[in-house]
Design a protein around this motif. Structure first.
Motif, mmCIF file in Angstrom:
data_model
loop_
_atom_site.group_PDB
_atom_site.id
_atom_site.type_symbol
_atom_site.label_atom_id
_atom_site.label_comp_id
_atom_site.label_asym_id
_atom_site.label_seq_id
_atom_site.Cartn_x
_atom_site.Cartn_y
_atom_site.Cartn_z
ATOM 1 N N ARG A 32 -11.285 -4.247 -0.726
ATOM 2 C CA ARG A 32 -12.278 -3.200 -0.993
ATOM 3 C C ARG A 32 -13.347 -3.165 0.101
ATOM 4 O O ARG A 32 -13.765 -2.093 0.544
ATOM 5 C CB ARG A 32 -12.919 -3.427 -2.368
ATOM 6 C CG ARG A 32 -11.939 -3.246 -3.526
ATOM 7 C CD ARG A 32 -12.622 -3.374 -4.888
ATOM 8 N NE ARG A 32 -11.604 -3.305 -5.945
ATOM 9 C CZ ARG A 32 -11.087 -4.365 -6.558
ATOM 10 N NH1 ARG A 32 -11.507 -5.594 -6.237
ATOM 11 N NH2 ARG A 32 -10.157 -4.218 -7.488
ATOM 12 N N THR A 80 -6.270 -1.823 -6.251
ATOM 13 C CA THR A 80 -5.950 -2.200 -7.620
ATOM 14 C C THR A 80 -5.597 -3.680 -7.658
ATOM 15 O O THR A 80 -4.793 -4.153 -6.846
ATOM 16 C CB THR A 80 -4.756 -1.386 -8.141
ATOM 17 O OG1 THR A 80 -5.100 0.002 -8.126
ATOM 18 C CG2 THR A 80 -4.382 -1.799 -9.554
ATOM 19 N N ASN A 119 -2.304 6.294 -1.628
ATOM 20 C CA ASN A 119 -3.462 6.359 -2.513
ATOM 21 C C ASN A 119 -4.013 5.004 -2.936
ATOM 22 O O ASN A 119 -5.193 4.898 -3.277
ATOM 23 C CB ASN A 119 -3.113 7.144 -3.784
ATOM 24 C CG ASN A 119 -2.725 8.584 -3.495
ATOM 25 O OD1 ASN A 119 -3.410 9.271 -2.751
ATOM 26 N ND2 ASN A 119 -1.617 9.032 -4.075
ATOM 27 N N THR A 120 -3.172 3.991 -2.937
ATOM 28 C CA THR A 120 -3.534 2.732 -3.573
ATOM 29 C C THR A 120 -3.099 1.536 -2.733
ATOM 30 O O THR A 120 -2.044 1.564 -2.096
ATOM 31 C CB THR A 120 -2.859 2.622 -4.958
ATOM 32 O OG1 THR A 120 -3.217 3.767 -5.732
ATOM 33 C CG2 THR A 120 -3.308 1.366 -5.694
ATOM 34 N N ARG A 153 -2.451 -2.465 -3.584
ATOM 35 C CA ARG A 153 -2.373 -3.448 -4.659
ATOM 36 C C ARG A 153 -2.519 -4.853 -4.057
ATOM 37 O O ARG A 153 -1.792 -5.207 -3.137
ATOM 38 C CB ARG A 153 -1.041 -3.333 -5.410
ATOM 39 C CG ARG A 153 -0.868 -2.022 -6.151
ATOM 40 C CD ARG A 153 0.463 -1.919 -6.871
ATOM 41 N NE ARG A 153 1.575 -1.905 -5.916
ATOM 42 C CZ ARG A 153 2.435 -2.894 -5.746
ATOM 43 N NH1 ARG A 153 2.326 -4.014 -6.464
ATOM 44 N NH2 ARG A 153 3.411 -2.793 -4.868
ATOM 45 N N ASP A 182 -8.436 -9.174 -3.402
ATOM 46 C CA ASP A 182 -8.645 -7.767 -3.756
ATOM 47 C C ASP A 182 -10.047 -7.300 -3.359
ATOM 48 O O ASP A 182 -10.227 -6.175 -2.876
ATOM 49 C CB ASP A 182 -8.363 -7.523 -5.241
ATOM 50 C CG ASP A 182 -9.174 -8.419 -6.173
ATOM 51 O OD1 ASP A 182 -9.754 -9.420 -5.713
ATOM 52 O OD2 ASP A 182 -9.205 -8.116 -7.389
ATOM 53 N N ALA A 226 0.823 -1.204 0.000
ATOM 54 C CA ALA A 226 0.000 0.000 0.000
ATOM 55 C C ALA A 226 0.859 1.257 0.000
ATOM 56 O O ALA A 226 1.983 1.278 0.514
ATOM 57 C CB ALA A 226 -0.918 -0.004 1.217
ATOM 58 N N ARG A 243 -8.750 5.083 -0.111
ATOM 59 C CA ARG A 243 -7.775 4.525 -1.039
ATOM 60 C C ARG A 243 -8.425 3.540 -2.009
ATOM 61 O O ARG A 243 -9.436 2.919 -1.698
ATOM 62 C CB ARG A 243 -6.642 3.833 -0.269
ATOM 63 C CG ARG A 243 -5.685 4.794 0.412
ATOM 64 C CD ARG A 243 -4.615 4.042 1.188
ATOM 65 N NE ARG A 243 -5.184 3.247 2.275
ATOM 66 C CZ ARG A 243 -4.483 2.383 3.016
ATOM 67 N NH1 ARG A 243 -3.194 2.205 2.771
ATOM 68 N NH2 ARG A 243 -5.073 1.712 3.980
ATOM 69 N N THR A 244 -7.816 3.397 -3.157
ATOM 70 C CA THR A 244 -8.309 2.506 -4.200
ATOM 71 C C THR A 244 -7.567 1.177 -4.135
ATOM 72 O O THR A 244 -6.345 1.157 -3.960
ATOM 73 C CB THR A 244 -8.088 3.129 -5.590
ATOM 74 O OG1 THR A 244 -8.810 4.360 -5.658
ATOM 75 C CG2 THR A 244 -8.551 2.198 -6.688
#
Length: 246
Positions: free
Chosen positions: A196, A209, A147-148, A150, A192, A144, A206-207
């Motif tokens: 979420r 991916t 922002n993201t 993974r 993943d 992490a 945060r997104t």
């Protein structure tokens, strides 16, 4: 029964001790803080005197190539001491699918731990659990940034630490399995997707991916971390547990 619980002050061990004591057993938590060091054997012989069962919940301090040596040393030390003390049942906590992930050093090390137990002189039980809800934050943090996050789409079937402790306690109170009991949570997620769900529940913007090369679980192929048909399914659902975390 007298049940000695190595790692008995940790996340799982402390709960196992409480469950066993609540059912009338003499559960003794053992750890370096109580004067028992499984790596060196310090205090172990005295701690196992009179024990009917020993539960090993200790864990390697690292997940890397040093972990096999930890499990080799601690299991050799434990089984020798348990044999001298006349302990009749040894229980170890392991991981669902552990012997099917050869690319992970830690999983190879846990498989070694199982193999040492199986070949040893003490009647045994192995409880294989899926990943713990309590470790999801750590898994997210590995890959992490601000922002993201993974994460790979690896299928997982996580469960609450409290349910793991219940499963370990139940096996510890029973006759040696001379085999494995698999336990898992009630729901299967892609990792993943789990990320979420977790971020959304906490209002984290945060997104996530999908990156099938990201993190430790990227090395896991297929659905080997999913429980088999004979697994005991624990009652606590992840969304329910998340909702209680405040």
């Amino acid at each position: 029964m007298k049940i000695a619980v190595l790692g008995g002050t940790g996340l799982i061990g402390s709960q196992v001790v409480k469950i066993l004591q609540a059912t009338g057993h003499e559960a003794v938590p053992l750890s370096p803080s109580t004067g028992v060091d499984l790596l060196t054997g310090q205090g172990l012989s005295d701690a196992l005197t009179g024990a009917d069962v020993v539960v090993n919940l200790t864990n390697s301090p690292t997940f890397d190539d040093a972990s096999p040596a930890f499990f080799q040393t601690t299991m050799d030390t434990l089984l020798a001491a348990a044999d001298r003390a006349g302990v009749g049942h040894a229980v170890v906590l392991s991981i669902v699918g552990v012997d099917q992930v050869p690319d992970l050093a830690y999983y190879r090390a846990k498989t070694l731990q199982e193999d040492i137990l199986k070949a040893g002189p003490i009647p045994y039980s192995i409880v294989r659990a899926t990943q713990f809800f309590e470790f999801v934050d750590a898994i997210l943090s590995w890959t992490a940034d601000e922002n993201t996050v993974r994460l790979p789409a690896t299928p997982v079937q996580p469960m609450a630490a409290a349910d793991v402790a219940q499963a370990v306690a139940e096996v510890s109170m029973g006759a040696p399995l001379q085999g494995v009991r698999n336990v898992a949570g009630p729901d299967v997620f892609a990792l993943d997707e789990l990320g979420r769900i977790t971020l959304a529940a906490r209002g984290d913007q945060r997104t996530v991916t999908t990156d099938n090369s990201a993190g430790m679980f990227a090395a896991v192929a297929g659905d080997v971390l999913i429980a088999s048909d004979d697994a005991v399914i624990a009652p606590t659902a992840y969304r329910e547990w998340l909702g209680r975390q405040g």
